[in-house]
Design a protein around this motif. Structure first.
Motif, short mmCIF file in Angstrom:
data_model
loop_
_atom_site.label_atom_id
_atom_site.label_comp_id
_atom_site.label_asym_id
_atom_site.label_seq_id
_atom_site.Cartn_x
_atom_site.Cartn_y
_atom_site.Cartn_z
N THR A 12 -14.83 -43.66 7.65
CA THR A 12 -14.96 -44.17 6.34
C THR A 12 -15.95 -43.23 5.47
OG1 THR A 12 -16.78 -45.81 7.20
CG2 THR A 12 -14.42 -46.64 6.65
N GLY A 13 -16.60 -42.40 5.99
CA GLY A 13 -17.60 -41.34 5.37
C GLY A 13 -16.82 -40.03 4.71
N ASN A 14 -17.67 -39.35 4.06
CA ASN A 14 -17.14 -38.02 3.38
C ASN A 14 -16.49 -37.34 4.39
OD1 ASN A 14 -16.81 -35.96 1.80
ND2 ASN A 14 -18.75 -35.34 1.97
N LEU A 15 -17.16 -36.71 5.40
CA LEU A 15 -16.59 -35.72 6.28
C LEU A 15 -15.66 -36.28 7.47
CD1 LEU A 15 -16.20 -32.78 7.39
CD2 LEU A 15 -17.82 -33.34 9.09
N ARG A 35 -16.97 -50.10 11.31
CA ARG A 35 -17.90 -51.09 11.17
C ARG A 35 -17.07 -52.27 10.33
NH1 ARG A 35 -23.97 -49.09 10.47
NH2 ARG A 35 -23.13 -47.87 8.69
N LYS A 44 -14.16 -48.03 1.00
CA LYS A 44 -13.85 -47.79 2.16
C LYS A 44 -12.48 -48.30 2.67
CE LYS A 44 -18.84 -46.96 2.93
NZ LYS A 44 -19.75 -47.64 3.52
N LEU A 63 -21.70 -48.05 16.48
CA LEU A 63 -22.53 -47.34 17.50
C LEU A 63 -23.78 -48.17 18.02
CD1 LEU A 63 -22.79 -43.76 16.54
CD2 LEU A 63 -21.39 -44.54 18.03
N GLN A 64 -24.05 -49.29 17.64
CA GLN A 64 -24.99 -50.23 18.30
C GLN A 64 -24.53 -51.03 19.34
OE1 GLN A 64 -25.24 -49.33 14.86
NE2 GLN A 64 -27.29 -48.31 15.42
N GLN A 87 -29.31 -40.54 11.24
CA GLN A 87 -28.76 -41.59 12.11
C GLN A 87 -28.31 -40.93 13.34
OE1 GLN A 87 -26.57 -44.16 9.02
NE2 GLN A 87 -26.18 -45.06 11.04
N SER A 110 -22.25 -35.44 15.73
CA SER A 110 -22.47 -35.05 14.17
C SER A 110 -23.51 -33.89 14.23
CB SER A 110 -22.98 -36.56 13.74
OG SER A 110 -22.76 -36.57 12.56
N GLU A 111 -22.99 -33.03 13.56
CA GLU A 111 -23.82 -31.90 12.95
C GLU A 111 -23.47 -31.24 11.95
OE1 GLU A 111 -24.49 -28.64 15.84
OE2 GLU A 111 -25.48 -29.93 17.44
N PHE A 112 -22.30 -30.42 11.89
CA PHE A 112 -21.69 -29.92 10.69
C PHE A 112 -22.34 -29.42 9.61
CE2 PHE A 112 -19.21 -33.41 12.94
CZ PHE A 112 -18.04 -32.69 13.29
N LYS A 132 -30.89 -33.40 15.75
CA LYS A 132 -29.53 -32.87 16.13
C LYS A 132 -29.78 -32.05 17.41
CE LYS A 132 -27.42 -32.94 11.71
NZ LYS A 132 -26.52 -32.51 10.61
N ASN A 152 -22.30 -24.46 8.38
CA ASN A 152 -23.16 -24.32 7.10
C ASN A 152 -22.93 -25.26 6.00
OD1 ASN A 152 -24.30 -21.86 8.60
ND2 ASN A 152 -22.33 -20.95 8.59
N PHE A 154 -21.43 -27.71 2.98
CA PHE A 154 -20.15 -27.95 2.38
C PHE A 154 -20.07 -27.68 1.07
CE2 PHE A 154 -20.30 -32.43 4.93
CZ PHE A 154 -20.09 -31.75 6.09
N1 LIG Z 1 -23.09 -29.06 5.88
C1 LIG Z 1 -23.33 -29.89 4.82
O1 LIG Z 1 -23.55 -29.30 3.68
C2 LIG Z 1 -23.39 -31.16 4.97
C3 LIG Z 1 -23.77 -32.17 3.89
C4 LIG Z 1 -23.49 -33.52 4.25
C5 LIG Z 1 -23.42 -34.00 5.31
N2 LIG Z 1 -23.46 -32.74 6.49
C6 LIG Z 1 -23.36 -33.38 8.05
O2 LIG Z 1 -22.00 -34.05 8.04
C7 LIG Z 1 -22.20 -35.23 8.97
C8 LIG Z 1 -21.42 -36.70 8.39
O3 LIG Z 1 -22.07 -36.83 7.01
P1 LIG Z 1 -21.42 -37.55 5.65
O4 LIG Z 1 -22.26 -37.15 4.71
O5 LIG Z 1 -20.03 -37.24 5.87
O6 LIG Z 1 -21.58 -38.95 6.30
P2 LIG Z 1 -21.18 -40.42 5.48
O7 LIG Z 1 -20.46 -39.99 4.13
O8 LIG Z 1 -22.78 -40.98 5.02
O9 LIG Z 1 -20.57 -41.24 6.36
C9 LIG Z 1 -21.35 -41.66 7.61
C10 LIG Z 1 -20.06 -42.71 8.36
O10 LIG Z 1 -20.71 -43.03 9.61
C11 LIG Z 1 -20.36 -44.39 9.68
N3 LIG Z 1 -21.59 -45.19 10.43
C12 LIG Z 1 -22.80 -45.11 10.06
N4 LIG Z 1 -23.44 -45.66 11.10
C13 LIG Z 1 -22.38 -46.07 12.11
C14 LIG Z 1 -22.70 -46.91 12.98
N5 LIG Z 1 -23.76 -47.38 13.59
N6 LIG Z 1 -21.59 -47.19 13.90
C15 LIG Z 1 -20.48 -46.60 13.52
N7 LIG Z 1 -20.09 -45.87 12.23
C16 LIG Z 1 -21.31 -45.70 11.55
C17 LIG Z 1 -20.35 -44.88 8.47
O11 LIG Z 1 -19.83 -46.15 8.38
P3 LIG Z 1 -19.68 -47.26 7.18
O12 LIG Z 1 -18.58 -46.86 6.32
O13 LIG Z 1 -19.69 -48.44 8.00
O14 LIG Z 1 -21.20 -47.22 6.51
C18 LIG Z 1 -19.36 -43.74 7.62
O15 LIG Z 1 -18.16 -43.99 7.80
C19 LIG Z 1 -23.63 -35.59 9.17
O16 LIG Z 1 -23.72 -34.71 10.62
C20 LIG Z 1 -24.39 -34.83 8.06
O17 LIG Z 1 -25.59 -34.06 8.64
C21 LIG Z 1 -23.28 -31.85 6.44
#
Ligand SMILES: NC(=O)c1ccc[n+]([C@@H]2O[C@H](COP(=O)([O-])OP(=O)(O)OC[C@H]3O[C@@H](n4cnc5c(N)ncnc54)[C@H](OP(=O)(O)O)[C@@H]3O)[C@@H](O)[C@H]2O)c1
Length: 307
Positions: A12-15, A35, A44, A63-64, A87, A110-112, A132, A152, A154
């Motif tokens: 449900t998150g961005n990536l 969740r 979502k 994940l808990q 997280q 989760s790195e990306f 990480k 690197n 996004f």
């Molecule tokens: N390279 C870049 O420029 C860049 C930029 C941003 C992020 N990133 C990386 O991309 C990765 C993903 O980040 P994002 O920004 O896409 O994340 P995000 O949009 O915040 O989404 C996080 C996802 O994780 C889920 N989640 C959180 N805690 C959880 C748990 N305890 N159990 C199950 N699911 C859980 C959330 O679910 P809910 O919907 O329930 O909250 C949501 O689906 C990370 O590693 C981040 O470092 C990279």
């Protein structure tokens, strides 16, 4: 060969949403651990409906909760996690579940972003990359097969404003350039990161390796980005060069976490953390070399959407 079944955590998150979509698009049986609260969240729940309509199996859990993780992990061959950076240590229970299940052929944690073992900003890390790296060491000590994705930046991060910190749109008159503006950084669109990530899961070449993304057409210095933008808007901008010492002072004087955009800018455009090393000689692989068929959005194409 049958395609691996993939579990996406964070769909449900961005990536994570792009990862789940790409998994389905590439013909993998796709499971998402979701969740409970996401099902009643307006945006979502729409994402979940789209994924479900495309064939994804949605499992409630978190994940808990070890039992929910094990139930999900036992249904697949590959686990991809896309929880937020703050997280990442929550993946420790997932690592335990993967070890216990014993069926996982590949784990992509989760790195990306930038390779956490190669960043050169340890004094400014605020535990961002060290956590990480800690997860990497936990995976390796359990002998879990992995691929690490070092994509690197996004394109949705910093590029929408052409790296003008605190701004949402690109500059039209005056542009700030950090350092001398010659250090190159990399931007890749999230949906492309997802396509390259899914391409690795059944590829033996990427087993226990780091897959970097440095696509030609997406590796630019600030000076080059400004030049591309000036050509697009058909106008020369006033350039204001911000020396390294000034950026470091601003980082120190801005409270965490508000200073993190500056830290990432310093890491990429001054220290050169995206590009300072050779991928092959560091033992890594590059995505566009391995998967030339993946059509990706170039920085120039992305900037067209900002006009
Ligand atoms: N390279 C870049 O420029 C860049 C930029 C941003 C992020 N990133 C990386 O991309 C990765 C993903 O980040 P994002 O920004 O896409 O994340 P995000 O949009 O915040 O989404 C996080 C996802 O994780 C889920 N989640 C959180 N805690 C959880 C748990 N305890 N159990 C199950 N699911 C859980 C959330 O679910 P809910 O919907 O329930 O909250 C949501 O689906 C990370 O590693 C981040 O470092 C990279």
């Amino acid at each position: 060969m049958a395609k691996s079944r993939i579990l996406v955590i964070g769909a449900t998150g961005n990536l994570g949403y792009h990862l789940a979509k790409a998994s389905l698009d590439y013909g993998h049986t796709t499971v998402a651990l979701v969740r409970e609260s996401a099902f009643s969240h307006p945006e979502k729940s729409l994402k979940l409906e789209t994924l479900s309509n495309a064939g994804a199996k949605l499992l409630k859990g978190s994940l808990q909760h070890l039992s929910s993780i094990i139930e999900a992990v036992e249904q697949v061959d590959v686990v991809i996690c896309a929880i937020p950076a703050k997280q990442v240590l929550d993946q420790k229970l997932l690592i335990r579940a993967i070890k216990q299940a014993g069926c996982i052929k590949r784990f992509i944690p989760s790195e990306f972003g930038v390779n956490p073992d190669k960043v050169q900003i340890s004094d400014l890390d605020y535990n961002f990359y060290s956590r990480k790296s800690e997860i990497r060491r936990a995976i390796e000590s359990e002998n879990i097969p992995y691929t690490y994705i070092a994509c690197n930046f996004f394109t949705s991060f910093l590029l929408p404003s052409l790296v003008q910190l605190g701004h949402k749109t690109p500059p039209m008159d005056r542009v700030k350039i950090y350092g001398d503006g010659n250090t190159k950084a990399v931007f890749v669109k999230e949906s492309d990161v997802a396509a390259f990530t899914i391409s690795t899961v059944d590829d033996p070449r990427t087993l226990n390796k780091v897959l970097y993304l440095r696509p030609p057409g997406n590796v630019f210095s600030m000076n080059e980005l400004v030049e591309i933008w000036e050509t697009k808007i058909m106008k020369k901008l006033e350039k204001v060069y911000i020396p390294e010492e000034q950026l470091l002072k601003d980082i120190q004087e801005t409270p965490y976490p508000n200073n993190m955009e500056m830290v990432f800018t310093y890491s990429a455009f001054i220290r050169g953390d995206h590009t300072y090393f050779d991928i092959k000689s560091s033992g890594g692989l590059e995505g566009t070399e391995l998967y030339p068929h993946v059509r990706y959005t170039t920085v120039g194409e992305y900037l067209d959407t900002r006009l």
